[in-house]
Write a protein that holds these residues in place. Structure first.
Motif, PDB file in Angstrom:
ATOM      1  N   ASP A   1       0.810  -1.223   0.000  1.00 19.19           N
ATOM      2  CA  ASP A   1       0.000   0.000   0.000  1.00 19.19           C
ATOM      3  C   ASP A   1       0.843   1.273   0.000  1.00 19.19           C
ATOM      4  OD1 ASP A   1      -2.307  -1.632   0.269  1.00 19.19           O
ATOM      5  OD2 ASP A   1      -1.785  -1.866   2.389  1.00 19.19           O
ATOM      6  N   LYS A   2       2.124   1.137  -0.256  1.00 20.40           N
ATOM      7  CA  LYS A   2       2.973   2.320  -0.219  1.00 20.40           C
ATOM      8  C   LYS A   2       3.560   2.573  -1.604  1.00 20.40           C
ATOM      9  CE  LYS A   2       5.243   3.148   3.705  1.00 20.40           C
ATOM     10  NZ  LYS A   2       4.761   4.444   4.203  1.00 20.40           N
ATOM     11  N   ARG A   3       3.762   3.842  -1.894  1.00 19.19           N
ATOM     12  CA  ARG A   3       4.350   4.190  -3.199  1.00 19.19           C
ATOM     13  C   ARG A   3       5.824   3.773  -3.244  1.00 19.19           C
ATOM     14  NH1 ARG A   3       1.999  10.274  -4.323  1.00 19.19           N
ATOM     15  NH2 ARG A   3      -0.160   9.797  -3.774  1.00 19.19           N
ATOM     16  N   VAL A   4       6.197   3.113  -4.319  1.00 21.07           N
ATOM     17  CA  VAL A   4       7.598   2.694  -4.498  1.00 21.07           C
ATOM     18  C   VAL A   4       8.063   3.226  -5.850  1.00 21.07           C
ATOM     19  CG1 VAL A   4       9.171   0.738  -4.763  1.00 21.07           C
ATOM     20  CG2 VAL A   4       7.288   0.597  -3.111  1.00 21.07           C
ATOM     21  N   TYR A   5       9.183   3.962  -5.870  1.00 18.90           N
ATOM     22  CA  TYR A   5       9.654   4.568  -7.121  1.00 18.90           C
ATOM     23  C   TYR A   5      11.103   4.165  -7.426  1.00 18.90           C
ATOM     24  CZ  TYR A   5       5.594   7.658  -6.548  1.00 18.90           C
ATOM     25  OH  TYR A   5       4.338   8.147  -6.408  1.00 18.90           O
ATOM     26  N   PRO A   6      11.441   4.101  -8.719  1.00 20.38           N
ATOM     27  CA  PRO A   6      12.824   3.759  -9.092  1.00 20.38           C
ATOM     28  C   PRO A   6      13.704   5.012  -9.158  1.00 20.38           C
ATOM     29  CG  PRO A   6      11.472   3.896 -11.058  1.00 20.38           C
ATOM     30  CD  PRO A   6      10.560   4.220  -9.895  1.00 20.38           C
ATOM     31  N   ALA A   7      14.960   4.861  -8.716  1.00 18.65           N
ATOM     32  CA  ALA A   7      15.914   5.970  -8.835  1.00 18.65           C
ATOM     33  C   ALA A   7      16.837   5.748 -10.032  1.00 18.65           C
ATOM     34  CB  ALA A   7      16.751   6.065  -7.564  1.00 18.65           C
ATOM     35  N   ASN A   8      16.809   4.510 -10.560  1.00 22.90           N
ATOM     36  CA  ASN A   8      17.752   4.148 -11.631  1.00 22.90           C
ATOM     37  C   ASN A   8      17.032   3.669 -12.885  1.00 22.90           C
ATOM     38  OD1 ASN A   8      19.894   4.584  -9.839  1.00 22.90           O
ATOM     39  ND2 ASN A   8      19.843   2.464  -9.110  1.00 22.90           N
ATOM     40  N   ASP A   9      17.775   3.700 -13.999  1.00 24.21           N
ATOM     41  CA  ASP A   9      17.348   3.011 -15.216  1.00 24.21           C
ATOM     42  C   ASP A   9      18.155   1.727 -15.307  1.00 24.21           C
ATOM     43  OD1 ASP A   9      15.470   4.881 -16.198  1.00 24.21           O
ATOM     44  OD2 ASP A   9      17.121   6.164 -16.892  1.00 24.21           O
ATOM     45  N   THR A  10      17.482   0.637 -15.618  1.00 22.78           N
ATOM     46  CA  THR A  10      18.150  -0.658 -15.720  1.00 22.78           C
ATOM     47  C   THR A  10      18.481  -0.906 -17.187  1.00 22.78           C
ATOM     48  OG1 THR A  10      16.844  -1.379 -13.859  1.00 22.78           O
ATOM     49  CG2 THR A  10      17.937  -3.105 -15.140  1.00 22.78           C
ATOM     50  N   THR A  11      19.737  -1.167 -17.479  1.00 20.93           N
ATOM     51  CA  THR A  11      20.131  -1.125 -18.885  1.00 20.93           C
ATOM     52  C   THR A  11      20.516  -2.467 -19.499  1.00 20.93           C
ATOM     53  OG1 THR A  11      22.323  -0.444 -18.204  1.00 20.93           O
ATOM     54  CG2 THR A  11      20.800   1.303 -18.785  1.00 20.93           C
ATOM     55  N   PHE A  12      21.398  -3.212 -18.887  1.00 19.14           N
ATOM     56  CA  PHE A  12      21.789  -4.484 -19.512  1.00 19.14           C
ATOM     57  C   PHE A  12      22.496  -5.411 -18.541  1.00 19.14           C
ATOM     58  CE2 PHE A  12      25.195  -1.425 -20.289  1.00 19.14           C
ATOM     59  CZ  PHE A  12      26.360  -2.129 -20.072  1.00 19.14           C
ATOM     60  N   LEU A  13      22.703  -6.633 -19.018  1.00 17.08           N
ATOM     61  CA  LEU A  13      23.498  -7.619 -18.292  1.00 17.08           C
ATOM     62  C   LEU A  13      24.938  -7.390 -18.726  1.00 17.08           C
ATOM     63  CD1 LEU A  13      23.791 -10.239 -16.620  1.00 17.08           C
ATOM     64  CD2 LEU A  13      23.342 -11.508 -18.706  1.00 17.08           C
ATOM     65  N   GLY A  14      25.790  -7.018 -17.796  1.00 19.10           N
ATOM     66  CA  GLY A  14      27.121  -6.579 -18.208  1.00 19.10           C
ATOM     67  C   GLY A  14      28.271  -7.374 -17.611  1.00 19.10           C
ATOM     68  N   ASN A  15      29.358  -7.366 -18.341  1.00 22.38           N
ATOM     69  CA  ASN A  15      30.629  -7.858 -17.808  1.00 22.38           C
ATOM     70  C   ASN A  15      31.394  -6.637 -17.318  1.00 22.38           C
ATOM     71  OD1 ASN A  15      29.713 -10.105 -19.222  1.00 22.38           O
ATOM     72  ND2 ASN A  15      31.770 -10.683 -19.878  1.00 22.38           N
ATOM     73  N   MET A  16      31.986  -6.761 -16.129  1.00 21.59           N
ATOM     74  CA  MET A  16      32.825  -5.654 -15.656  1.00 21.59           C
ATOM     75  C   MET A  16      34.207  -5.889 -16.244  1.00 21.59           C
ATOM     76  SD  MET A  16      33.084  -4.315 -11.808  1.00 21.59           S
ATOM     77  CE  MET A  16      33.950  -2.859 -11.313  1.00 21.59           C
ATOM     78  N   THR A  17      34.559  -5.081 -17.234  1.00 23.47           N
ATOM     79  CA  THR A  17      35.802  -5.316 -17.947  1.00 23.47           C
ATOM     80  C   THR A  17      36.960  -4.492 -17.370  1.00 23.47           C
ATOM     81  OG1 THR A  17      34.977  -3.725 -19.551  1.00 23.47           O
ATOM     82  CG2 THR A  17      34.772  -6.046 -20.125  1.00 23.47           C
ATOM     83  N   ARG A  18      36.616  -3.389 -16.749  1.00 21.49           N
ATOM     84  CA  ARG A  18      37.569  -2.594 -15.964  1.00 21.49           C
ATOM     85  C   ARG A  18      36.789  -2.058 -14.783  1.00 21.49           C
ATOM     86  NH1 ARG A  18      40.286   1.011 -20.739  1.00 21.49           N
ATOM     87  NH2 ARG A  18      41.083  -0.748 -21.926  1.00 21.49           N
ATOM     88  N   PHE A  19      37.486  -1.360 -13.861  1.00 19.64           N
ATOM     89  CA  PHE A  19      36.753  -0.819 -12.728  1.00 19.64           C
ATOM     90  C   PHE A  19      35.688   0.159 -13.231  1.00 19.64           C
ATOM     91  CE2 PHE A  19      36.190   2.345  -9.296  1.00 19.64           C
ATOM     92  CZ  PHE A  19      35.530   1.502  -8.408  1.00 19.64           C
TER      93      PHE A  19
END
Lengths: 294, 221
Positions: free
Chosen positions: B106-124
């Protein structure tokens, strides 16, 4: 004049040109250009939202050109249609009397004027060629029986100047395996490179029309070199266009195109030429005349 | 991991237009590595919202925000702070945000982010997309490099005419997937495999929404 397939299969040097439908419903100029080509070309390609820019659909324009007396080559890309739409358009082409289809993957939407569109690519060129084969044999892609098969002569494109070339050649062979009867090449300018490409292409039972793109001026040549992958205009030709000056550049470009067509025909380098004039289709008869093709 | 990008501050503030007080939830997994749901990101968000006149009633770092039951348990100690908030702002991926939608009926829930892809961390903090989760892996046929994902056209049978000195016509920053596939398969002696025509994808495997239940294996006695 023979129809496209008949000319190509008979061994006659086959000429095709290309029409890009306009954006908007005023098609008079394009039709008037096409009229200039009657009796001069065996076939005429109609582009399919070329460069991913929205234009009149190629199927409807093919029908108009067919009514005019042309033998249109329906360019069909996989960018804007899933496999259902592709098959219904192919059947639609058949009932509209269109005999030839050029199977392409299609320029990416990022190149065009609707950059936020969803690109489809449910099929790509190789699978599209296979699909035409299935419809021609009387079943749809899934193997379901059709009431009446299509009878389409399917072809594809190849980029002889592609870099790296080997992956492109491998795909060329796949397209043949997938049923391509003919190829229209991306624009070629370096005849030695083209000869080397044709030496390899000739090992296959397939017809090849060399892509001849009319150079309108040196600026266009530089643009092609800089921005269009797979096209290389040699400096020597750019110098010729420059030397001709602003007034004479187009005429020089027509000479270059005509010379290319002449060499390809005389030396038997390819089975025909596909002359792309991009909006100057009315110049094509003149180019052919200069090439010694009546 | 799931790659997220923080929405523009102005967009988040606009979303919270009708809200006076907010509880923030971050995530210790992917969103922390992306810097969009880390403790530092939560602190920065608190500052931003307070500058806009909002009251931040509290915050919590979920261990794994998409894990619904576990996160629900983790939230229990913060009950008062949550009750005092008009809305929950979730600083994780779309899955984490919707986990909270499920928890707070019963509570409002909002996103702060955009979800973009499944990624490999190739560098920091550099993430590259290699897999698009098509449900039908074909990289055994393509030298271990996925053309569905790394070719903008998703071509399965070789390069298009837009390959440009080994780069892609769509962007000079993208390597041509098929130039890479060819080079690798040449090195691994698998070019013959590349000659085989690959059929179109089975998009029924990609049909959303998906549910996957791993059944418990009964111990054999």
């Amino acid at each position: 004049m023979k129809k496209f397939k008949e000319a190509l299969e008979s061994g006659e040097f086959t000429i095709t040109a290309e029409c890009g439908p306009p954006k908007g419903t005023d098609i008079e100029e394009m039709l008037s250009h096409a009229k200039h080509l009657l009796g001069k070309v065996h076939g005429i390609n109609v582009t399919d939202n070329q460069s991913a820019v929205v234009r009149i659909g190629s199927l409807g324009v093919c029908r108009l050109l067919s009514e005019m007396g042309h033998d249109p080559i329906f360019q069909l890309t996989c960018r804007d249609r899933n496999r259902l739409a592709i098959q219904s358009d192919l059947m639609g082409a058949h009932i509209l009397g269109i005999k030839n289809v050029l199977c392409m993957t299609g320029d990416h939407v990022s190149a065009g004027d609707h950059k936020t569109a969803k690109p489809v690519y449910d099929f790509e060129s190789v699978q599209l060629l296979q699909c035409v084969g299935k419809l021609n044999s009387g079943t749809d892609w899934e193997g379901n029986a059709m009431k009446g098969a299509t009878n389409l002569y399917q072809g594809a494109v190849v980029t002889p100047e592609s870099n790296p070339l080997e992956p492109q050649m491998l795909k060329f062979e796949k397209k043949i395996k997938a049923g391509a009867n003919f190829f229209q090449t991306q624009a070629i300018y370096d005849m030695d490179n083209f000869k080397r490409f044709m030496d390899r292409a000739r090992k296959h039972d397939v017809k090849v029309l060399a892509g001849i793109l009319l150079l309108k001026n040196a600026g266009m040549a530089n643009f092609l070199n800089k921005f269009v992958p797979g096209i290389t205009v040699p400096q020597e030709l750019i110098d010729k266009l420059k030397a001709a000056g602003k007034e004479g550049a187009l005429d020089a470009g027509m000479d270059i195109a005509a010379e290319q067509v002449r060499i390809i025909k005389e030396q038997g380098l390819a089975d025909g030429a596909h002359v792309m004039a991009i909006g100057l289709e009315d110049k094509v008869p003149d180019i052919l005349q200069r090439a010694g093709i009546a | 991991m799931i790659i997220t990008k923080a929405k523009e501050k102005g967009d988040v503030v606009a979303t919270l237009k009708d809200v006076k007080s907010v509880f923030l939830i971050g995530c210790s997994e992917c969103a922390s590595l992306c810097g969009t749901g880390s403790p530092e990101a939560l602190a920065a968000m608190k500052e931003t919202l307070e500058a806009e006149g909002k009251k931040v009633t509290g915050s919590m770092m979920a261990k794994t925000g998409c894990q619904v039951l576990g996160t629900k348990v983790e939230l229990k100690p913060a009950k008062e702070e949550i009750d005092a908030a008009d809305a929950i702002l979730v600083m994780s991926c779309g899955a984490g945000t919707q986990a909270m939608v499920e928890v707070f009926k019963d509570k409002r829930v909002y996103p702060a982010n955009d979800t973009t892809f499944l990624g490999n961390m190739t560098r920091f903090q550099q993430f590259d997309e290699r897999c698009s989760m098509c449900g039908e892996c074909i990289i055994d046929k393509t030298g271990g490099i996925c053309p569905v994902t790394t070719c903008p056209k998703g071509i399965l049978n070789g390069p298009c005419g837009g390959t440009n000195n080994g780069m892609c016509e769509v962007s000079p920053d993208i390597e041509c997937a098929w130039a890479k596939i060819y080079a690798r398969m040449e090195r691994t002696g698998e070019l013959d495999k590349m000659r085989e025509i690959v059929p179109p994808k089975d998009y029924s495997k990609k049909l959303s929404p998906k549910v996957w239940v791993i059944e418990k294996k009964k111990e054999e006695k």
